[in-house]
Structures are given as structure tokens and as C-alpha cells.
Design a protein around this motif. Structure first.
Motif, PDB file in Angstrom:
ATOM      1  N   THR A  12       0.830  -1.199   0.000  1.00 41.00           N
ATOM      2  CA  THR A  12       0.000   0.000   0.000  1.00 41.00           C
ATOM      3  C   THR A  12       0.863   1.247   0.000  1.00 41.00           C
ATOM      4  OG1 THR A  12      -1.730  -1.169   1.197  1.00 41.00           O
ATOM      5  CG2 THR A  12      -1.812   1.230   1.243  1.00 41.00           C
ATOM      6  N   ASP A  70       3.947   1.561  -1.188  1.00 42.15           N
ATOM      7  CA  ASP A  70       4.574   1.735  -2.489  1.00 42.15           C
ATOM      8  C   ASP A  70       3.602   2.360  -3.481  1.00 42.15           C
ATOM      9  OD1 ASP A  70       6.880   0.653  -1.513  1.00 42.15           O
ATOM     10  OD2 ASP A  70       6.527  -1.351  -2.319  1.00 42.15           O
ATOM     11  N   HIS A  71       2.343   1.902  -3.444  1.00 45.08           N
ATOM     12  CA  HIS A  71       1.334   2.455  -4.345  1.00 45.08           C
ATOM     13  C   HIS A  71       1.080   3.923  -4.014  1.00 45.08           C
ATOM     14  CE1 HIS A  71      -2.062   2.562  -7.041  1.00 45.08           C
ATOM     15  NE2 HIS A  71      -2.832   2.996  -6.067  1.00 45.08           N
ATOM     16  N   THR A 123       3.841   6.033  -5.494  1.00 45.45           N
ATOM     17  CA  THR A 123       3.628   6.213  -6.932  1.00 45.45           C
ATOM     18  C   THR A 123       2.589   7.300  -7.190  1.00 45.45           C
ATOM     19  OG1 THR A 123       4.186   3.905  -7.408  1.00 45.45           O
ATOM     20  CG2 THR A 123       2.894   5.077  -9.063  1.00 45.45           C
ATOM     21  N   GLN A 141       0.042   9.195 -14.030  1.00 48.14           N
ATOM     22  CA  GLN A 141      -0.026   7.879 -13.403  1.00 48.14           C
ATOM     23  C   GLN A 141      -0.570   6.858 -14.385  1.00 48.14           C
ATOM     24  OE1 GLN A 141      -1.678   7.807  -9.491  1.00 48.14           O
ATOM     25  NE2 GLN A 141      -1.359   5.620  -9.222  1.00 48.14           N
ATOM     26  N   GLY A 144      -1.685   3.308 -13.762  1.00 49.40           N
ATOM     27  CA  GLY A 144      -1.949   2.212 -12.836  1.00 49.40           C
ATOM     28  C   GLY A 144      -1.007   2.274 -11.650  1.00 49.40           C
ATOM     29  N   THR A 145      -0.209   1.229 -11.478  1.00 45.95           N
ATOM     30  CA  THR A 145       0.758   1.197 -10.380  1.00 45.95           C
ATOM     31  C   THR A 145       2.117   1.743 -10.803  1.00 45.95           C
ATOM     32  OG1 THR A 145       1.379  -1.074 -10.959  1.00 45.95           O
ATOM     33  CG2 THR A 145      -0.375  -0.789  -9.324  1.00 45.95           C
ATOM     34  N   SER A 178       8.406   1.957 -13.301  1.00 46.49           N
ATOM     35  CA  SER A 178       7.892   1.193 -12.161  1.00 46.49           C
ATOM     36  C   SER A 178       8.878   1.294 -11.007  1.00 46.49           C
ATOM     37  CB  SER A 178       7.701  -0.279 -12.543  1.00 46.49           C
ATOM     38  OG  SER A 178       6.822  -0.404 -13.649  1.00 46.49           O
ATOM     39  N   GLU A 219      10.751  -2.564  -6.013  1.00 47.72           N
ATOM     40  CA  GLU A 219      10.301  -3.022  -4.697  1.00 47.72           C
ATOM     41  C   GLU A 219      11.492  -3.395  -3.831  1.00 47.72           C
ATOM     42  OE1 GLU A 219       7.546  -6.170  -5.233  1.00 47.72           O
ATOM     43  OE2 GLU A 219       6.093  -4.928  -6.301  1.00 47.72           O
TER      44      GLU A 219
END
Length: 205
Positions: free
Chosen positions: A77, A79-80, A83, A112, A114-115, A202, A205
Motif C-alpha cells: 500500500t 509503495d502504491h 507512486t 499515473q 496504474g501502479t 515502475s 520493490e
């Protein structure tokens, strides 16, 4: 709380036991290891001594696994959210690398996807050439002149096809209003539709 992206620490049983629990994330190989530390037991008090003896073998594995799952979800959550925060800014600083490894930073408009983050630029720009050669980049918020205004974080960039590029143009027109539409029109008149490309970024992670 300390270092919210990697560690959280809080008081456990405040007013009675008054111990401290710390969860810490550490990179390991292609994944992440979660560490738990329960500290601050008062061994001079009967309650503290009993609690320490009772937890001497550590927390039950079932509870540990449950905590791990909840924390991983929290990380996703977060990380999103990062973004979305970067995409909401007016400018994004993209740092790509020359063949000799030296970094080059460029401020760009951002939307943006999406992710991920979406960037639009000229197809023959040096940053496109650098990204084709090396996909890892750094990204972060900046001002018009490219001065960083926040933390720069690692990410992976890829050059998009014309379908995705067209979608990025539409998103830019919507986000940046009249200035965005005029910029897109000028680019189309000078270079045509194939003279620009989208870059999908992207966060790592």
C-alpha cells in the motif's frame, strides 16, 4: 515510528509492562526479511520477570506469520501511495545513466499509469537512448529547473509502444490543461505522432 519505509517501533502494554516492540525490514536476496525485537523488560519487577520468562522462546510462530502478512500488505500500500504522490506532482526528475555509469537527470511531466508512472518525451532524446541501454533509473519530485524537492528512489524504465504513448498523450492533455494540449499540438506538427514515445516507470520493490 522511525524510518517509516523500513521500521516501526511502539510501546507494548503501556502503563503495565511498558516494553517496546520493533518491526524491521531488511533486503535479502530477491526478497525481504522481517525482524521482530521485543525489548525493555524490567527484570526487577515480578510482572516484567514473568513476562520475560513467558516470552523467552520468542513470539508464537502463528502470530509471527500473521504479523508478517499484514506488514507486507502495508508495504505494498505504501509503495502504491508513493507512486500516486509522485504522479500527482507537476514535475518528475528522471535520472538515467550513460554507458560510463555517470548519471544524467532530466525534469519531465508525469502521469499515473496504474501502479506505474508515465512519461512522454521525444523519441530521439538522449534519455531514451540511455534507457534503452540501461533500464534502471532514479525518480523523485523536482521543480521546473530539475532541482530535487524530495527523495529520489530507484525504479525501472521501459520504452512504450505507440498505443501506450497515445494514452500518455491523452493523460498529459487532461492533467496539464491548455499548456499540455498546446505542447502536444506543437510536437505533433514538428515531429508527427511517431516522433515521441512514452516511458513507463515502475518503482523498484
Amino acid at each position: 515510528m522511525t524510518d517509516p519505509e523500513r521500521m516501526i517501533s511502539y510501546t507494548f502494554a503501556e502503563g503495565s509492562l511498558d516494553t517496546t516492540i520493533t518491526w524491521r525490514l531488511e533486503p535479502e536476496g530477491n526478497g525481504t526479511r522481517l525482524f521482530l525485537e521485543h525489548a525493555g523488560f524490567d527484570l526487577d519487577s515480578p510482572m516484567g520477570k514473568a513476562a520475560f520468562d513467558g516470552m523467552g522462546r520468542g513470539w508464537p510462530a502463528r502470530r509471527y506469520r500473521s504479523r508478517t502478512r499484514r506488514y507486507v500488505i502495508s508495504q505494498a500500500t505504501m509503495d502504491h501511495t508513493l507512486t500516486a504522490r509522485l504522479a500527482s506532482g507537476k514535475y518528475l526528475l528522471v535520472t538515467s545513466y550513460r554507458r560510463n555509469g555517470s548519471p544524467v537527470s532530466t525534469p519531465v511531466w508525469v502521469v499515473q499509469d496504474g501502479t506505474a508512472l508515465g512519461v512522454w518525451t521525444t523519441a530521439d532524446s538522449w534519455k531514451v537512448k540511455r534507457i534503452r541501454h540501461r533500464a534502471d533509473v532514479l525518480v523523485g519530485p523536482c521543480d521546473l529547473r530539475g532541482n530535487p524537492t524530495g527523495e529520489q528512489v530507484p525504479a525501472t524504465a521501459e520504452i512504450c509502444d505507440q498505443t501506450v504513448t497515445a494514452r500518455y498523450r491523452a493523460l498529459i492533455a487532461r492533467k496539464y490543461g491548455l499548456i499540455g494540449r498546446l505542447t502536444l499540438l506543437g510536437s505533433r506538427l514538428r515531429r508527427g505522432l511517431t516522433g515521441t514515445v512514452g516511458i513507463r516507470i515502475s518503482l523498484t520493490e
